[in-house]
Design an enzyme around this catalytic site. Structure first.
Site, PDB file in Angstrom:
ATOM      1  N   LYS A  56      10.601  36.601  19.199  1.00  0.00           N
ATOM      2  CA  LYS A  56      10.664  35.150  19.419  1.00  0.00           C
ATOM      3  C   LYS A  56      12.115  34.659  19.502  1.00  0.00           C
ATOM      4  O   LYS A  56      12.372  33.462  19.606  1.00  0.00           O
ATOM      5  CB  LYS A  56       9.971  34.409  18.265  1.00  0.00           C
ATOM      6  CG  LYS A  56       8.477  34.608  18.215  1.00  0.00           C
ATOM      7  CD  LYS A  56       7.818  33.681  17.202  1.00  0.00           C
ATOM      8  CE  LYS A  56       8.033  34.164  15.784  1.00  0.00           C
ATOM      9  NZ  LYS A  56       7.324  33.330  14.798  1.00  0.00           N
TER      10      LYS A  56
ATOM     11  N   LYS B  45      14.195  34.854  16.968  1.00  0.00           N
ATOM     12  CA  LYS B  45      14.492  34.243  15.669  1.00  0.00           C
ATOM     13  C   LYS B  45      15.044  35.313  14.728  1.00  0.00           C
ATOM     14  O   LYS B  45      14.518  36.438  14.711  1.00  0.00           O
ATOM     15  CB  LYS B  45      13.167  33.717  15.103  1.00  0.00           C
ATOM     16  CG  LYS B  45      13.283  32.465  14.292  1.00  0.00           C
ATOM     17  CD  LYS B  45      11.894  31.912  13.976  1.00  0.00           C
ATOM     18  CE  LYS B  45      12.007  30.680  13.124  1.00  0.00           C
ATOM     19  NZ  LYS B  45      10.709  30.126  12.771  1.00  0.00           N
TER      20      LYS B  45
END
Ligand code: CTP
Length: 156
Positions: free
Chosen positions: A48, A50
């Protein structure tokens, strides 16, 4: 009449565990008798884009030791939610309203709730506050320490 037992499931990263996380889990636990928390794995976060400060193992250990949480599972991919809802016989899927509408496809399988978030706190905000400390140039810190030393001597 006997109250129906309800299983609640939620998904999240829970990096740098904070008061918004705690309050969310408390409210979710009150909605049922069993709370399952899917904590996103480090690999899934990387996917993602992240990056967590705290590893999956530690995030899962913190969540798993909270008294209102009954089970922690890893979240490893976007498509696992339907599978989890069926596998754990979930009655309610709940998540913060920053995801409003995004998981409506689960309504076919269970109740879907978007919960109000605690105001003025998030992991992103905490990371931003931290980065402010880290961006003070080293030379400025050394200079400030030198000035403090001079002031201290003046006072002696
Ligand atoms: N949450 C909340 N109130 C906040 C922050 C988070 O209720 N102030 C909830 C989220 O809506 C989610 C769960 O806590 O259901 C886990 O959120 P997560 O994304 O891990 O936390 P954030 O602090 O929002 O992290 P980030 O800033 O990285 O998105």
């Amino acid at each position: 009449m006997e109250k129906k037992l309800k299983t609640v499931i939620t998904y999240g990263t829970f990096d740098m565990f904070h008061i918004g996380h705690l309050r969310m889990l408390q409210r979710l636990a009150e909605m049922g008798n069993k709370l399952i928390v899917a904590v996103s794995s480090d690999e899934f976060n990387a996917l993602k884009g992240k990056k967590c400060l705290i590893s999956y193992e530690q995030r899962a250990e913190i969540i798993g030791n909270l008294k209102m949480v009954d089970l922690v599972i890893p979240e490893t991919h976007w498509e696992q939610k339907v599978e989890d809802v069926q596998k754990y016989d979930v009655d309610i899927f709940a998540i913060g309203d920053d995801w409003e509408g995004k998981f409506d496809f689960l309504k076919e399988f269970c109740e879907v709730k978007y919960m109000e978030r605690t105001k003025d706190i998030s992991t992103t905000q905490l990371k931003k506050s931290l980065s402010k400390f880290l961006t003070i140039p080293k030379e400025d810190i050394i200079r400030a320490l030198e000035v403090l030393e001079i002031l201290k001597k003046d006072l002696e």
